[in-house]
Design a protein around this motif. Structure first.
Motif, PDB file in Angstrom:
ATOM      1  N   GLY A  66      57.540  46.417  49.208  1.00  0.00           N
ATOM      2  CA  GLY A  66      56.968  46.450  47.868  1.00  0.00           C
ATOM      3  C   GLY A  66      55.550  46.973  47.789  1.00  0.00           C
ATOM      4  O   GLY A  66      54.986  47.046  46.706  1.00  0.00           O
ATOM      5  N   SER A  67      54.963  47.380  48.917  1.00  0.00           N
ATOM      6  CA  SER A  67      53.565  47.804  48.904  1.00  0.00           C
ATOM      7  C   SER A  67      53.344  49.034  48.046  1.00  0.00           C
ATOM      8  O   SER A  67      52.274  49.215  47.462  1.00  0.00           O
ATOM      9  N   ALA A  68      54.358  49.917  47.950  1.00  0.00           N
ATOM     10  CA  ALA A  68      54.218  51.153  47.177  1.00  0.00           C
ATOM     11  C   ALA A  68      54.751  50.997  45.767  1.00  0.00           C
ATOM     12  O   ALA A  68      54.147  51.465  44.804  1.00  0.00           O
ATOM     13  N   ILE A  69      55.869  50.328  45.629  1.00  0.00           N
ATOM     14  CA  ILE A  69      56.503  50.217  44.320  1.00  0.00           C
ATOM     15  C   ILE A  69      55.766  49.228  43.415  1.00  0.00           C
ATOM     16  O   ILE A  69      55.852  49.299  42.190  1.00  0.00           O
ATOM     17  N   PHE A  70      55.001  48.335  44.007  1.00  0.00           N
ATOM     18  CA  PHE A  70      54.203  47.392  43.216  1.00  0.00           C
ATOM     19  C   PHE A  70      52.713  47.727  43.306  1.00  0.00           C
ATOM     20  O   PHE A  70      52.114  48.204  42.372  1.00  0.00           O
ATOM     21  N   GLY A  71      52.106  47.474  44.447  1.00  0.00           N
ATOM     22  CA  GLY A  71      50.674  47.719  44.575  1.00  0.00           C
ATOM     23  C   GLY A  71      49.837  46.501  44.245  1.00  0.00           C
ATOM     24  O   GLY A  71      50.333  45.445  43.851  1.00  0.00           O
TER      25      GLY A  71
END
Length: 552
Positions: free
Chosen positions: A397-402
């Motif tokens: 989720g590091s990219a899709i959320f931030g």
């Protein structure tokens, strides 16, 4: 289109030529090694003079490891490997490999690698590295040494940063142990051996049943295993509910062990199956009945599966289940699922930035996360107010959320990470996102030596994984998950504050086993992580590089 039909010509075609040498440019020089020499070493153990030149530069154990790698088969059919290599995820991997492994003429090896892998899988002895080299459809294989050195340098940098961050987490955990002893237990530290052992099953009997849910609005039909403690039939008030979301290519059986354990402590537990991202989807891919590992729509359907499940349970178990105070737990893609349900909204702008620069990233989970860019652009908000606490194991989720999206999560959250996770790496996917959380009740659990699969149970339908990727001992990871899940959900879902004494670094230290040491922290900042790195303090990482720790 059935890709299985398009594979046959590739597998059956007889190549005009195949590779005979591997060429390695190094500055103005070019070294070469015949594939026949490698074959003699792999099959007979004999080091020819040509190989002896290179053997002088490696340790004997490394040379023996090379021999094993050359001839160890991977149990996969040519149709299955072709189906994967023609999928978006497979083509993304081929593009990266093609930058390093090229034809003798220096052309990127995308198509040659794919053909070699498919034809090698059709060999009687199976898919081996030696067979791939033999089947490479040009007379020579050129290794792009410049690109190789770039990747090695990036691997070294990432490994160094990850190990330093892990050291920082372990150091903070030890500091928290000492602080808890001094502040919470100034006279006598707790003797956890004298407290109820959460690793052992609870005293409550339970029953299990399987439901089949049908959501006609989405054309979605899926089974759910429901575990109900005896307290329901006894009419002892509302029973707390936990929902568990499995990972990509897995199934609900992989967390059967945890459902049984939680049910024995009085929780109702629901294990839904996510069609489109379960083991059946991978089996369909391998048989030529599906064209991708998982469709992008699963980013929408997975959290909606949980919401639909809760809606159905409200109709059938109103007055029996506490459906306004639900806990969720998910692993890998299931970790994404529970983060979305907990309040993190999709951030397409950040995702686009990350994916535009992902060619240089070694974060394998981006192959999945970047598929979400194929979704219709909309403001997706999957937060379900009935969910009041969440555990995410090896989440992506590091990219899709931030950062801003993790900050939207305001319910209690536990992130569980493995230091040796090569699918959803600990630093970018769990450790750094933990520092983005603003919820006051948060926990980061680090399983040292743990992998992406160290918490999974046994399943008869999921893809069988080799022991090497499971970590030192999956039984240890399962015990950790059982004990910490009971404590976490007792406090934040069942409303039993006395279990708070288990949710700290000292208890994690008590649980810890040498094969996979356990650490738990309740607080961690970017500054603390920065102090553990050897990056210049005035450096500023690009926004698209989730591996890098932002430094103040």
């Amino acid at each position: 289109m059935n890709l299985g039909l398009s594979v046959a010509p590739v597998v059956m075609a007889t190549p005009v030529q195949s590779a005979t040498k591997i060429y390695i440019p190094y500055g103005p020089l070019e070294f070469s090694l015949s594939i026949e020499t490698l074959e003699i070493y792999a099959t007979e153990g004999k080091i020819e003079p040509e190989l002896a030149f290179y053997a002088n530069y490696v340790e004997p154990q490394q040379l023996e490891k090379l021999r094993q790698v050359l001839v160890t088969p991977i149990d996969v059919s040519p149709v299955a490997i072709a189906q994967f290599l023609y999928s978006p995820q497979g083509e993304a991997i081929l593009e990266r490999l093609g930058e390093v492994i090229q034809t003798k003429a220096g052309q990127e090896g995308f198509y040659a690698i794919r053909a070699a892998l498919i034809k090698a899988a059709a060999k009687p002895e199976g898919l081996t590295l030696l067979n791939v080299l033999r089947e490479f459809p040009t007379y020579g294989i050129r290794i792009n040494s410049a690109r190789s050195f770039e990747i090695i340098e990036e691997l070294s940098r990432l490994s160094r940063q990850t190990q330093q961050a892990i050291a920082g987490v372990n150091q903070e955990a030890m500091a928290e142990v000492q602080a808890q002893i001094e502040s919470l237990f100034p006279q006598m530290p707790p003797d956890f051996s004298e407290l109820p052992d959460l690793r052992e099953p609870g005293p409550i009997a339970y029953s299990q049943q399987t439901l089949t849910l049908n959501d006609p609005s989405r054309g979605r039909r899926f089974p759910v295993d429901l575990y109900l403690p005896s307290s329901i039939s006894a009419g002892e008030g509302l029973t707390p509910l936990i929902v568990i979301s499995h990972g990509l290519g897995s199934d609900r059986m992989t967390f059967e062990y945890l459902a049984e354990h939680l049910a024995s402590y009085g929780f109702a537990v629901a294990l839904p199956e996510h069609p489109g991202s379960n083991a059946e989807q991978l089996q369909a891919l391998s048989r030529g009945l599906a064209s991708e590992v998982t469709p992008p729509s699963e980013f929408i359907d997975r959290p909606l599966d949980i919401t639909f499940l809760l809606d159905q349970l409200e109709q059938s178990y109103a007055g029996q289940l506490d459906l306004n105070n639900v806990g969720v737990l998910g692993q890998s893609f299931g970790g994404y699922t529970v983060l979305a349900l907990a309040g993190a909204e999709l951030n397409f702008e950040r995702l686009q930035q990350v994916c535009d620069q992902s060619e240089d990233s070694l974060n394998v989970s981006l192959l999945l996360q970047c598929r979400a860019l194929e979704l219709p652009m909309a403001d997706y908000d999957f937060r379900d107010p009935r969910i009041q606490a969440a555990i995410a194991i090896n989440p992506v989720g590091s990219a899709i959320f931030g950062k801003s999206e993790f900050a939207q999560i305001q319910i209690p959250l536990m992130l569980i990470s493995g230091s040796n996770d090569t699918v959803a790496p600990a630093l970018p996917e769990q450790i750094q996102p933990f520092t983005w959380l603003t919820t006051p009740n948060k926990y980061l659990v680090l399983q040292n030596e743990g992998t992406h699969f160290s918490n999974l149970g046994v399943s008869t339908t999921a893809v069988e994984l080799p022991p090497e990727v499971m970590g030192p001992d999956p039984a240890i990871g399962r015990v950790y998950t059982q004990a910490l899940s009971v404590a976490f959900f007792e406090v934040y879902i069942a409303g039993q504050p006395e279990y708070q004494r288990y949710l700290n670094a000292a208890y994690a230290q008590f649980l810890s086993q040498d094969a996979m040491p356990l650490s738990l922290v309740e607080s961690l900042t970017l500054n603390q992580l920065s102090e553990q790195t050897d990056e210049p303090q005035n450096s500023s990482p690009p926004p698209q590089a989730p591996f890098l720790i932002p430094l103040p």
